[in-house]
Design an enzyme around this catalytic site. Structure first.
Site, PDB file in Angstrom:
ATOM      1  N   PHE A  64       0.808  -1.223   0.000  1.00 31.39           N
ATOM      2  CA  PHE A  64       0.000   0.000   0.000  1.00 31.39           C
ATOM      3  C   PHE A  64       0.840   1.272   0.000  1.00 31.39           C
ATOM      4  CE2 PHE A  64       0.838  -0.034   4.593  1.00 31.39           C
ATOM      5  CZ  PHE A  64       0.992   1.312   4.856  1.00 31.39           C
TER       6      PHE A  64
ATOM      7  N   GLU B 263      -5.015  -3.744  -1.932  1.00 27.26           N
ATOM      8  CA  GLU B 263      -6.451  -3.459  -1.965  1.00 27.26           C
ATOM      9  C   GLU B 263      -6.802  -2.232  -1.124  1.00 27.26           C
ATOM     10  OE1 GLU B 263      -4.794  -5.833  -0.568  1.00 27.26           O
ATOM     11  OE2 GLU B 263      -5.846  -6.902   1.027  1.00 27.26           O
TER      12      GLU B 263
ATOM     13  N   CYS C  68       9.453   1.947   3.322  1.00 27.49           N
ATOM     14  CA  CYS C  68      10.332   0.827   3.677  1.00 27.49           C
ATOM     15  C   CYS C  68      11.762   1.302   3.878  1.00 27.49           C
ATOM     16  CB  CYS C  68      10.296  -0.228   2.592  1.00 27.49           C
ATOM     17  SG  CYS C  68      10.858   0.429   1.036  1.00 27.49           S
TER      18      CYS C  68
HETATM   19  P1  NAD Z   1       1.525  -6.567   3.086  1.00 30.45           P
HETATM   20  O1  NAD Z   1       2.569  -7.619   3.185  1.00 30.45           O
HETATM   21  O2  NAD Z   1       0.420  -6.590   4.057  1.00 30.45           O
HETATM   22  O3  NAD Z   1       0.822  -6.611   1.641  1.00 30.45           O
HETATM   23  C1  NAD Z   1       1.576  -6.608   0.447  1.00 30.45           C
HETATM   24  C2  NAD Z   1       0.775  -7.292  -0.644  1.00 30.45           C
HETATM   25  O4  NAD Z   1       0.524  -8.648  -0.268  1.00 30.45           O
HETATM   26  C3  NAD Z   1      -0.586  -6.658  -0.908  1.00 30.45           C
HETATM   27  O5  NAD Z   1      -0.837  -6.665  -2.286  1.00 30.45           O
HETATM   28  C4  NAD Z   1      -1.547  -7.576  -0.158  1.00 30.45           C
HETATM   29  O6  NAD Z   1      -2.819  -7.615  -0.753  1.00 30.45           O
HETATM   30  C5  NAD Z   1      -0.868  -8.920  -0.257  1.00 30.45           C
HETATM   31  N1  NAD Z   1      -1.148  -9.784   0.895  1.00 30.45           N
HETATM   32  C6  NAD Z   1      -1.394  -9.394   2.173  1.00 30.45           C
HETATM   33  N2  NAD Z   1      -1.595 -10.454   2.960  1.00 30.45           N
HETATM   34  C7  NAD Z   1      -1.463 -11.547   2.173  1.00 30.45           C
HETATM   35  C8  NAD Z   1      -1.533 -12.949   2.416  1.00 30.45           C
HETATM   36  N3  NAD Z   1      -1.792 -13.447   3.626  1.00 30.45           N
HETATM   37  N4  NAD Z   1      -1.339 -13.785   1.384  1.00 30.45           N
HETATM   38  C9  NAD Z   1      -1.069 -13.297   0.161  1.00 30.45           C
HETATM   39  N5  NAD Z   1      -0.989 -11.976  -0.131  1.00 30.45           N
HETATM   40  C10 NAD Z   1      -1.171 -11.114   0.870  1.00 30.45           C
HETATM   41  O7  NAD Z   1       2.286  -5.163   3.097  1.00 30.45           O
HETATM   42  P2  NAD Z   1       1.652  -3.700   3.182  1.00 30.45           P
HETATM   43  O8  NAD Z   1       1.125  -3.487   4.549  1.00 30.45           O
HETATM   44  O9  NAD Z   1       0.775  -3.442   2.023  1.00 30.45           O
HETATM   45  O10 NAD Z   1       2.965  -2.813   2.959  1.00 30.45           O
HETATM   46  C11 NAD Z   1       3.830  -2.439   3.993  1.00 30.45           C
HETATM   47  C12 NAD Z   1       5.000  -3.391   4.109  1.00 30.45           C
HETATM   48  O11 NAD Z   1       5.713  -3.437   2.878  1.00 30.45           O
HETATM   49  C13 NAD Z   1       6.011  -2.947   5.142  1.00 30.45           C
HETATM   50  O12 NAD Z   1       6.453  -4.084   5.840  1.00 30.45           O
HETATM   51  C14 NAD Z   1       7.146  -2.360   4.312  1.00 30.45           C
HETATM   52  O13 NAD Z   1       8.420  -2.383   4.904  1.00 30.45           O
HETATM   53  C15 NAD Z   1       7.105  -3.248   3.117  1.00 30.45           C
HETATM   54  N6  NAD Z   1       7.721  -2.607   1.971  1.00 30.45           N
HETATM   55  C16 NAD Z   1       8.957  -3.049   1.599  1.00 30.45           C
HETATM   56  C17 NAD Z   1       9.596  -2.452   0.541  1.00 30.45           C
HETATM   57  C18 NAD Z   1      10.949  -2.918   0.112  1.00 30.45           C
HETATM   58  O14 NAD Z   1      11.395  -2.451  -0.905  1.00 30.45           O
HETATM   59  N7  NAD Z   1      11.615  -3.807   0.825  1.00 30.45           N
HETATM   60  C19 NAD Z   1       8.973  -1.402  -0.160  1.00 30.45           C
HETATM   61  C20 NAD Z   1       7.711  -0.986   0.236  1.00 30.45           C
HETATM   62  C21 NAD Z   1       7.096  -1.612   1.311  1.00 30.45           C
END
Ligand code: NAD
Length: 494
Positions: free
Chosen positions: A148, A175, A280
């Site tokens: 997100f 989403e 991140c």
């Molecule tokens: P998230 O892991 O909750 O979701 C990421 C994606 O995975 C979304 O599209 C979501 O719909 C999907 N998802 C969520 N739960 C799932 C499941 N159980 N099974 C399959 N798919 C699932 O992450 P978020 O809250 O959207 O984003 C924030 C996180 O992303 C933070 O931890 C941040 O550090 C990380 N992030 C990392 C980087 C990087 O480059 N390393 C960059 C941006 C964000």
């Protein structure tokens, strides 16, 4: 209420059995809903991407490149429109939203140079009359699953190179703020990308499960939290796919006693609280080395008082709300627990009152934090900066290296030798020297170490060309030229 559709085969698709809420974090109101894909809908999108693959693969590099030039032009022109969408669903201030789009556009600019990036190699006469050359060919249908916090930039990190390499793409954005993915896909369509080459499917775990298991998806690019990244990596690999899964972070900023204090304090404030800490690469731990700690904490504290928090649409706001009420409450719980763990709360963001139902919280500064405290160990992903005091440079490096994450790290010093040693010693994928958020430019690749990345290749830039292509090596022998019916006039080959 506005419904955010899928974008499959160049068509908006709004029918669904399930919908998810999309909030405006600045007001706390649900303003939109997003369709959530069923298994059948994801299958349909994968089929569209598969059907578009032969045509796109055969499209000349010059034509592909021309589409990226047009995408760049359109996205630059429509940047304010897309930024407004980002702000309305994510909450970040408009200047941050525009900055995010600009950083994402670097990857489109990189993709315009695809003819150069896709060049193979050639060795002449490796054996008598035998030449060898290598080519890089697309892997097939690529699934891109994004978080997100950068709803435009992270999709652009992936789709620029994936498409440039001749793959077709299925993008599954978060989403929570899904509109920008559809906006971007429609810009590609306007720029001339054929139907089915870039599809957007919204959804949650149900949709992702299909992508991870489907035999027609050949590669998965994921960015999100560490537990999900790790599980995506394992499951996609189990199904024979190549995977790059970028996870969470806990980025440290090490400040040596000789650092420029004002420069370090300014950097800490913008890197910890910018975009409400939902980056991140946000700095979440300040490691103050030696006797600089008290002055640094005081300098940061004095700057925090001037930070203006408000709706992202207000040009005077420097920080917006968090993404959801639940996430804001989770962030608040870390501040609430810090004193009990033995840390001292210098500024408590929970005390700031907001005249709004939006998901706002003030900025927090917590001193005397140590490993073992939840506020140190967990990724908070909010506007909370922890200060750890280290006696020496070596203590600081040990702290950073023992942390489970290794995304970004920064050092602030005037000493070039110390900075060079830090670059050598530190276990993280991206290092800043007097630069708090060292996100590489689009001509390099982005990726962390340890629990911040599962897989081998980093994202965008040169690594992405390797990830989104398969190597093929061709060994060629032609009949001896002396037997040719044409007089080639060449000397006899030994
Ligand atoms: P998230 O892991 O909750 O979701 C990421 C994606 O995975 C979304 O599209 C979501 O719909 C999907 N998802 C969520 N739960 C799932 C499941 N159980 N099974 C399959 N798919 C699932 O992450 P978020 O809250 O959207 O984003 C924030 C996180 O992303 C933070 O931890 C941040 O550090 C990380 N992030 C990392 C980087 C990087 O480059 N390393 C960059 C941006 C964000």
């Amino acid at each position: 209420m506005q419904t955010i559709p899928h974008f499959i085969n160049a068509q908006r698709v709004s029918e669904a059995e399930r919908f998810g809420p999309v909030f405006n974090p600045a007001t706390g109101e649900q303003e939109k809903q997003v369709v959530l894909a069923s298994r059948a809908r994801v299958d349909e999108a994968i089929a569209a991407a598969k059907a578009a693959l032969p045509g796109w693969r055969a499209t000349s590099l010059a034509r592909r490149s021309g589409i990226f030039f047009k995408v760049r032009e359109i996205l630059n022109r429509r940047k304010p429109e897309l930024a407004a969408i980002l702000t309305s669903e994510h909450g970040k201030v408009l200047s941050d939203a525009e900055g995010e789009i600009s950083r994402g556009l670097e990857n489109i600019e990189f993709a315009t140079g695809l003819s150069h990036m896709l060049k193979g190699e050639h060795s002449e006469q490796v054996s008598g009359g035998i030449d060898v050359h290598s080519v890089r060919q697309p892997v097939g249908v690529v699934a891109c699953i994004t978080p997100f916090n950068f709803p435009a930039m992270v999709p652009l990190w992936m789709i620029g190179s994936a498409l440039a390499c001749g793959n077709t793409v299925l993008l599954k954005p978060s989403e929570k703020d899904p509109s920008s993915a559809v906006f971007i896909a429609e810009v590609f369509a306007e720029a001339g990308l054929p139907a089915g080459v870039l599809n957007v499917v919204h959804g949650d775990k149900e949709a992702v499960d299909v992508l991870l298991e489907h035999q027609d998806v050949k590669a998965v690019s994921f960015v999100g939290s560490t537990p999900i990244a790790q599980s995506i990596y394992r499951r996609a690999a189990d199904h024979g796919k190549r995977v790059q899964a970028l996870g969470g972070a806990k980025n440290h900023m090490v400040v040596l006693p000789d650092a420029d204090l004002d420069m370090a304090a300014d950097a800490a404030v913008s890197a910890a609280y910018g975009s409400a800490g939902e980056r991140c690469m946000a700095v979440s731990v300040l490691v103050a080395v030696g006797n600089i700690a008290d002055d640094l904490v005081a300098a940061i504290r004095s700057r925090m008082a001037d930070l203006k928090i408000g709706p992202g649409t207000d040009p005077s706001s420097q920080m917006g709300p968090l993404i959801t009420a639940e996430h804001r409450d989770r962030v608040a719980s870390y501040v609430a627990g810090a004193e009990g763990e033995g840390a001292s709360v210098v500024v408590d963001g929970r005390e700031q009152q907001f005249d709004s139902d939006g998901f706002f919280i003030g900025v927090s500064l917590i001193d005397h934090v140590k490993p073992g405290m939840k506020v140190y160990d967990d990724e908070i992903f909010g506007p909370v900066l922890s200060v750890v005091r280290a006696e020496t440079y070596s203590d600081a490096v040990r702290l950073v290296n023992e942390n489970e994450f290794g995304n970004g790290v920064a050092i602030f010093t005037r000493d070039g030798g110390a900075a060079r040693q830090f670059e050598f010693d530190v276990e993280a994928g991206m290092v800043g020297v007097n630069v708090p958020i060292p996100v590489p430019v689009g001509t390099f690749s982005f990726g962390g170490w340890k629990n911040s990345l599962f897989g081998d290749t980093h994202m965008y830039g040169p690594d992405s060309i390797r990830f989104y292509t398969r190597g093929k090596v061709v060994t060629t022998r032609w009949p001896d030229p002396s037997t040719s019916v044409i007089d080639l006039g060449f000397p006899q080959v030994d």
